[in-house]
Design a protein around this motif. Structure first.
Motif, PDB file in Angstrom:
ATOM      1  N   GLN A   1       9.449   3.363   9.208  1.00  0.00           N
ATOM      2  CA  GLN A   1      10.254   2.433   8.675  1.00  0.00           C
ATOM      3  C   GLN A   1      10.197   2.696   7.319  1.00  0.00           C
ATOM      4  OE1 GLN A   1       8.701  -1.589   7.912  1.00  0.00           O
ATOM      5  NE2 GLN A   1      10.423  -2.302   9.440  1.00  0.00           N
ATOM      6  N   ARG A   2       8.880   3.177   6.602  1.00  0.00           N
ATOM      7  CA  ARG A   2       9.098   3.505   5.345  1.00  0.00           C
ATOM      8  C   ARG A   2       9.785   4.735   4.843  1.00  0.00           C
ATOM      9  NH1 ARG A   2       8.769   0.270   1.225  1.00  0.00           N
ATOM     10  NH2 ARG A   2       7.366  -0.975   2.346  1.00  0.00           N
ATOM     11  N   GLY A   3       9.451   5.898   5.403  1.00  0.00           N
ATOM     12  CA  GLY A   3       9.789   7.296   4.962  1.00  0.00           C
ATOM     13  C   GLY A   3      11.122   7.816   5.815  1.00  0.00           C
ATOM     14  N   GLY A   4      11.253   7.253   6.967  1.00  0.00           N
ATOM     15  CA  GLY A   4      12.497   7.700   7.660  1.00  0.00           C
ATOM     16  C   GLY A   4      12.214   8.692   8.556  1.00  0.00           C
TER      17      GLY A   4
ATOM     18  N   LEU B   1       4.881  -1.989  14.675  1.00  0.00           N
ATOM     19  CA  LEU B   1       5.665  -2.784  14.071  1.00  0.00           C
ATOM     20  C   LEU B   1       6.367  -2.121  13.058  1.00  0.00           C
ATOM     21  CD1 LEU B   1       3.874  -6.138  14.034  1.00  0.00           C
ATOM     22  CD2 LEU B   1       5.594  -5.390  15.520  1.00  0.00           C
ATOM     23  N   GLU B   2       5.614  -1.087  12.478  1.00  0.00           N
ATOM     24  CA  GLU B   2       6.266  -0.056  11.334  1.00  0.00           C
ATOM     25  C   GLU B   2       7.333   1.008  11.722  1.00  0.00           C
ATOM     26  OE1 GLU B   2       3.179  -1.092   7.656  1.00  0.00           O
ATOM     27  OE2 GLU B   2       2.232  -0.115   9.457  1.00  0.00           O
TER      28      GLU B   2
ATOM     29  N   GLY C   1       4.249  12.748   7.021  1.00  0.00           N
ATOM     30  CA  GLY C   1       4.956  12.642   5.591  1.00  0.00           C
ATOM     31  C   GLY C   1       3.847  11.749   4.581  1.00  0.00           C
ATOM     32  N   LEU C   2       3.622  10.635   5.260  1.00  0.00           N
ATOM     33  CA  LEU C   2       2.821   9.811   4.395  1.00  0.00           C
ATOM     34  C   LEU C   2       1.356  10.023   4.558  1.00  0.00           C
ATOM     35  CD1 LEU C   2       4.760   6.342   5.473  1.00  0.00           C
ATOM     36  CD2 LEU C   2       4.826   7.678   3.509  1.00  0.00           C
ATOM     37  N   GLN C   3       1.014  10.651   5.547  1.00  0.00           N
ATOM     38  CA  GLN C   3      -0.291  11.237   6.013  1.00  0.00           C
ATOM     39  C   GLN C   3      -1.157   9.910   6.326  1.00  0.00           C
ATOM     40  OE1 GLN C   3      -2.058  14.608   5.939  1.00  0.00           O
ATOM     41  NE2 GLN C   3      -0.250  14.731   6.623  1.00  0.00           N
ATOM     42  N   THR C   4      -0.577   9.122   6.998  1.00  0.00           N
ATOM     43  CA  THR C   4      -1.317   7.733   7.721  1.00  0.00           C
ATOM     44  C   THR C   4      -0.973   7.401   8.727  1.00  0.00           C
ATOM     45  OG1 THR C   4      -2.066   5.570   6.714  1.00  0.00           O
ATOM     46  CG2 THR C   4       0.099   6.343   6.020  1.00  0.00           C
ATOM     47  N   ALA C   5      -1.662   6.502   9.369  1.00  0.00           N
ATOM     48  CA  ALA C   5      -1.434   5.906  10.750  1.00  0.00           C
ATOM     49  C   ALA C   5      -0.439   4.729  10.297  1.00  0.00           C
ATOM     50  CB  ALA C   5      -2.585   5.311  11.278  1.00  0.00           C
TER      51      ALA C   5
ATOM     52  N   GLY D   1       0.741  -1.056  -0.101  1.00  0.00           N
ATOM     53  CA  GLY D   1       0.015  -0.175   0.044  1.00  0.00           C
ATOM     54  C   GLY D   1       1.015   1.308   0.056  1.00  0.00           C
ATOM     55  N   ILE D   2       1.764   1.317   1.085  1.00  0.00           N
ATOM     56  CA  ILE D   2       2.196   2.710   1.092  1.00  0.00           C
ATOM     57  C   ILE D   2       3.417   2.774   0.284  1.00  0.00           C
ATOM     58  CG2 ILE D   2       3.893   4.063   2.487  1.00  0.00           C
ATOM     59  CD1 ILE D   2       2.622   2.834   5.130  1.00  0.00           C
ATOM     60  N   ALA D   3       4.142   1.914  -0.052  1.00  0.00           N
ATOM     61  CA  ALA D   3       5.386   1.892  -1.172  1.00  0.00           C
ATOM     62  C   ALA D   3       4.766   2.261  -2.398  1.00  0.00           C
ATOM     63  CB  ALA D   3       6.002   0.571  -1.191  1.00  0.00           C
TER      64      ALA D   3
END
Length: 894
Positions: free
Chosen positions: A346-349, A189-190, A181-185, A87-89
């Motif tokens: 974990q995804r955007g830092g 674990l992430e 940045g991702l605008q999501t919860a 989803g996010i990636a």
């Protein structure tokens, strides 16, 4: 007879063989009889956005090994492939593309954005699958799945609806990890925590009516959201303040001072500011005391209206401005350096911000108990076992799972709100079903609006083992291949994925999703460092396969580590394993080149085996039994290493060499030698096929074609199969312990003679004389005389083998049990030249000993550092030892 090509060419072989295997249907379970026992693995679905990395190479190598072995054991082996919608990636990739076009997802709207994302997936989503194929993955590609395909989407809806009706899914306002940045919860674990240097800010919390309480915080901007100050009820320093009111700095908003046992009297000042809207622990305290939950930030992490004069500022700008204003108001005490445990996406830092938000949650505690029970009752085995403690710790302390994400790409939550009322929720498979239920409950004069959020990617991934087989429908595949057998994955996603598959599998299918969880470690560089672009130490699997071949990479990954442990990848070892592939090829080439040494007429059903034949067949049986035992216990690395050592060391370096002697005899002896060589190499190729499928299949086909063309009546039991990939898995055969033990003595003797030759610098091709006192092995060694002479380079015309033989003058003695061999020095070296050489070396040693002794007897020994003096003493000891050894050697020559 057509000769095998001189060299094995993996460039020419790999793609050709893969296409041949797939075209013949050998990746499908249907290549085995309908009543064959199934063996199933669900591939850990790589992200559709993914590029191949060493983690992929590791899991593909391991799972393909398990599948290929099961297939050769006669099982209906099914490896279900697929990819995750990520989803996010994926959404980030498409948003990046839209920005390059000068637009955004908000500008084009949800429907157009999803259409563009599917187009992106169609264009780029197949890259990772092609790369998995390159690794040799023998998946049933006709059963390939995607987490957003129609069938899996239905499974996700069904799971959500069932959980909702069980009361295990609910919507609530709660503190979540928010990615600005991702605008999501994002889930717990992430979030990755990193130690970073920051500050602990000490300040004064004004008490209404006078005085202050000293408080410390690492995030001053959250002061604006405080709704209480807490102290420990037994802290005498602050007991007089309990029940009073204090004023939020700068804003002067009144908040209570309360007592709570949670407060650590020894941390900071012993007084704690309570910000329920921006800290998970404070949220719990706030719930206990009925405090207001005040959010002072927008979802982009800028300050909102509740921040007063700081509204509109970025959270970190606000920190600086607020602290400066507090300094000006004499409300600060000090700042001190402090090591922070910073939560990052974990995804955007970016730094995660705890925010209160309306989200969907799953109460997974009841399922967690089921997962714990399944492991502790032995229904599910975790390999290695030490991870059971980790499993227990996580499931015993599990929290509600935030399953909603503020994204557009993913499984949209199947919930509709009636007339915009969040209290009136309809959960259904589709809009038509939701409308029918809404009309039945609220009448026809209603409007429905679907929840805009999508589900956490791990929600659909948790259904993977059974949704890919057709659940919730009771399909033939689900009936035959579920539960699956092994879930192989990295230990780093034991919680992310494995636990969720177990919990959801037990709940929805009333059965375990797999009986074994096999965990592999991380692939690190050769120095043990994590591979990262920052360190410039990332090794691309495609580059490695392009240079050394897929088999070399696979074998390195499979034999360099053990379950659950990280692996240090060395390219030198990959190069060595490429040489192993060449060794296999050249061994087969020698055998096929010598098929003309025998005839079909020499065939016999009762071969007269030599000691060497008995020895190699016994060793083959032992290695096969050990390899099967190790593989059955998931110790694939050690199994592969043992087969490697046997094929290279025992078979190629010993039996193939002495086979040259046996083949020269011709007739039945040559036929038996070729039959034994075929058996050993064939079984080794079968044992190694799951590790290195390409070179073993290509070699096996060459071997098969050569023996069939030679028409020697030499073939495997049951005949040659169409391909190695579907050939029978080997079992341990007969053993001949007495003959094998005798031959081991001969090998030991040969090693001793070879060592003596090397010590005396005898030319490798020179034939030397020997006298052997053989004792009880006299008859055996005489029978093996030709082999012994060939392997040890002994002159057969002068060799003496006797039950008891006197030692010749000036001879090297080699004692091996009750066998003693003497090598007359006159036959090894020119005695005059050897004496001259030794005398020269001794003179040189005398000079060095004199120099070092003089140094140690001089003032140097009292003035120099102890370590330096000791180093010279050690040198003297070594020189004296060498002098003694050479003197003894010279004595034997006089």
């Amino acid at each position: 007879m057509t000769q095998m090509p001189k060299a094995y060419d993996f460039h020419d072989t790999e793609e050709r063989l893969y296409q041949w295997w797939e075209a013949n249907g050998w990746f499908k379970p249907e290549c085995r009889p309908a009543d064959a026992r199934p063996f199933t693995i669900s591939i850990p679905p790589p992200n559709v956005t993914g590029e191949l990395h060493m983690g992929h190479a590791m899991f593909v190598a391991l799972e393909d090994l398990m599948i290929r072995r099961a297939r050769m054991q006669g099982r209906a082996a099914l490896w279900v492939p697929g990819t995750d919608h990520a989803g996010i990636a994926t959404q980030l990739q498409v948003e990046k593309m839209l920005r390059q076009e000068g637009t955004s997802r908000e500008a084009i709207g949800r429907e157009a954005f999803l259409r563009r994302t599917w187009e992106w997936k169609a264009k780029y989503g197949g890259h990772i699958v092609k790369q998995l194929r390159r690794l040799g993955a023998s998946c049933d590609w006709e059963r390939e799945r995607f987490t957003l395909d129609e069938g899996l989407s239905e499974a996700v809806k069904e799971a959500f609806i069932r959980l909702y009706r069980m009361g295990l899914i609910y919507r609530a306002e709660y503190l979540v990890n928010w990615s600005p940045g991702l605008q999501t919860a994002v889930s717990d674990l992430e979030v990755e925590y990193s130690e970073e240097q920051g500050f602990l800010y000490h300040f004064k919390y004004p008490v209404k009516g006078g005085g202050h309480i000293p408080v410390a915080t690492t995030r001053p901007e959250t002061i604006l959201g405080d709704t209480a100050v807490a102290v420990h009820p037994d802290d005498e320093r602050y007991q007089p303040f309990i029940g009073q009111v204090c004023l939020v700095p700068i804003l002067n908003r009144e908040i209570p001072i309360l007592a709570d046992d949670y407060v650590d009297r020894n941390f900071g000042t012993g007084a704690l500011k309570i910000t329920p809207g921006h800290d998970p622990n404070d949220f719990e305290i706030g719930q206990r005391h009925g405090l207001a939950v005040l959010n002072v930030m927008h979802k982009d992490a800028t300050m909102n209206v509740h921040a007063g004069p700081y509204a509109g500022l970025d959270r970190f700008e606000c920190r600086q401005k607020l602290w400066a204003d507090m300094e000006a108001a004499d409300l600060t005490i000090m700042t001190q350096p402090y090591t922070l445990n910073v939560p990052r996406s974990q995804r955007g830092g970016e730094i995660i911000e705890p925010l209160v938000s309306w989200q969907w949650f799953a109460n997974v505690a009841p399922m967690a108990h089921m997962g714990l029970d399944a492991v502790h009752r032995g229904r599910i085995r975790i390999v290695p076992e030490r991870f059971v403690k980790v499993w227990d710790n996580w499931l015993e302390n599990i929290k509600p799972w935030c399953i909603s994400r503020q994204l557009w790409w993913g499984h949209r939550i199947p919930a509709w709100y009636v007339n915009g009322d969040p209290e009136k929720v309809i959960v259904a498979h589709d809009a038509a079903a939701a409308a029918a239920e809404a009309h039945a409950r609220y009448g026809h004069d209603v409007t429905l609006e679907q929840d805009p959020d999508v589900l956490d990617t791990w929600f659909s991934s948790g259904l993977w083992p059974f949704s890919t087989l057709g659940w919730p429908e009771n399909t033939p595949d689900l009936q035959r291949f579920y539960p699956t057998d092994v879930m192989e994955t990295g230990y780093d996603i034991l919680f992310f994925w494995v636990a969720r598959m177990v919990m959801q599998g037990l709940l929805f299918t009333n059965d375990i999703p797999f009986h074994t969880v096999y965990l592999h470690g991380l692939v690190r560089d050769e120095h043990g460092r994590k591979m990262s672009k920052t360190l410039n130490n990332v090794t691309d699997p495609l580059d490695v396969m392009g240079e050394y071949g897929t088999d070399a990479l696979r074998f390195t990954l499979l034999t360099s580590g053990s379950p659950g442990n990280d692996l240090n990848l060395s390219l030198d070892r990959v190069a060595s394993n490429r040489n192993f592939a060449n060794k296999i090829w050249n061994t087969a080439r020698f055998i096929t080149a010598n098929l003309d040494k025998a005839r079909k007429a020499d065939a016999t059903s009762t071969p007269n085996y030599t000691a060497a034949d008995h020895w190699i067949l016994t060793r083959l049986s032992e290695v096969t039994a050990d390899a099967n035992r190790l593989m059955d216990n998931y110790l694939y690395g050690e199994a592969g290493r043992q087969v490697y050592d046997f094929l290279w060391g025992d078979f190629a370096d010993w039996y193939v060499e002495l086979a040259k002697v046996q083949l020269r005899v011709g007739g039945q002896r040559a036929w038996t030698t070729l039959a034994v060589a075929r058996t050993v190499l064939d079984d080794c190729l079968r044992l190694l096929h799951p590790y290195i499928p390409y070179v073993t299949e290509e070699t096996w086909q060459q071997l098969k074609n050569a023996f069939v063309a030679a028409d020697l009546a030499i073939e495997p039991a049951g005949g040659w199969s169409a391909a190695l990939i579907i050939a029978d898995w080997p079992a341990a055969g007969d053993t001949y312990p007495q003959a094998a033990a005798s031959f081991e003595q001969l090998r030991t003797l040969v090693r001793g003679i070879r060592a003596a030759r090397a010590d005396n610098e005898v030319e490798p091709g020179k034939w030397v004389t020997a006298v052997i006192s053989a004792g009880s092995q006299t008859s055996f060694l005489r029978d093996q005389q030709a082999v012994l002479c060939f392997l040890a380079r002994l002159d057969e015309t002068t060799l003496v083998i006797a039950e008891s033989a006197a030692a010749p003058d000036q001879a090297i003695t080699i004692a091996q049990g009750d066998i003693t061999a003497y090598l007359p020095l006159a036959g090894l070296v020119d005695l005059d030249k050897e004496r001259e050489r030794l005398q020269k070396e001794l003179a040189d040693l005398d000079a060095q000993i004199q120099r070092v002794s003089g140094l140690l007897n001089s003032p140097f020994a009292q003035k120099a550092p102890t370590a330096v003096v000791q180093k010279e003493r050690d040198k003297l000891t070594q020189l004296q030892g060498s002098h003694t050894e050479l003197s003894e050697r010279l004595d034997t020559l006089t």
